[in-house]
Design an enzyme around this catalytic site. Sequence first.
Site, short mmCIF file in Angstrom:
data_model
loop_
_atom_site.label_atom_id
_atom_site.label_comp_id
_atom_site.label_asym_id
_atom_site.label_seq_id
_atom_site.Cartn_x
_atom_site.Cartn_y
_atom_site.Cartn_z
N ARG A 1 9.07 -7.80 13.09
CA ARG A 1 7.71 -7.29 13.25
C ARG A 1 6.87 -7.57 12.02
NH1 ARG A 1 9.83 -2.03 15.88
NH2 ARG A 1 10.03 -2.64 18.07
N ASP B 1 0.84 -1.19 0.00
CA ASP B 1 0.00 0.00 0.00
C ASP B 1 0.88 1.25 0.00
OD1 ASP B 1 -2.96 1.10 0.74
OD2 ASP B 1 -1.43 2.26 1.80
N TYR C 1 3.02 9.74 -0.26
CA TYR C 1 4.07 9.11 0.53
C TYR C 1 5.47 9.37 -0.05
CZ TYR C 1 0.18 6.34 2.49
OH TYR C 1 -0.99 5.94 3.07
#
Length: 259
Positions: A234, A47, A52
Amino acid sequence: MALEIPTVELAPGVALPVVGFGTWQITGQSAYDATRTALDVGYRHIDTATMYGNEPEIGRALRDSGLDRSEVFITTKLLPSQAGRERQAIEASLKALGVDYADLWLIHWPPSRGRSLPTWVSFLEQRAAGRARSLGVSNYDAQLIDELIRETGETPVVNQVSWSPSEHEPKFLDEMRRRRIVVEGYSSLKNTPLTGRRLVAIAEAHGVTVPQVVLRWQLHHDIVAIPKSTHEHRMRENLSVLSFELTADEIATIDTLRH
């Protein structure tokens, strides 16, 4: 080898993985490295957005990964300030990403008053031209979406919104489901108090972390998750939320954290 990530069908032949990799605030070399790692770990849903500023790095990571373009679902988004220049915007995004089409293209925020409908009409034209396979919106309420549907007969397939236990709104989810719109939730972990006593207890009961509990809760509500991280361990943890389930009581408990 990629993990088996469940998908939701947005349109014939367009399948959105329910766990994706978010890239907000990851730029430059970090965006390239994180996206390469995410693809290596098994993510197949990336995404991004014009805002961004990382589309070139994501495109380079995709090419260097050795994966076929058809294996990776790519979402990008139009800035509201680009309303009226939709074709130029999507062409610039595709060039930056180094791809021929986006799997999902979203209006990032509702444009200024009166611009949503013309922008949506332009979106439909770009889909017809093959530059996007499916279309949606972000940060829209039901009223704004209904205007698009009423005037064009075309329903956005996705509405991407900020979502977390503290923002949980069953009425909003019902409104989207009635319109058969998939909800994607962003900033789920950023907007959650991760040291809350009840969340910690649920995490301990399953031998997982609190972020994993929050993402699993989101999936139980059929909300697509797009967590962000630049750390491989993570990333793996976020994908592994597919390996356990919460009980109905635990889901109900998390639902009440808003109150």
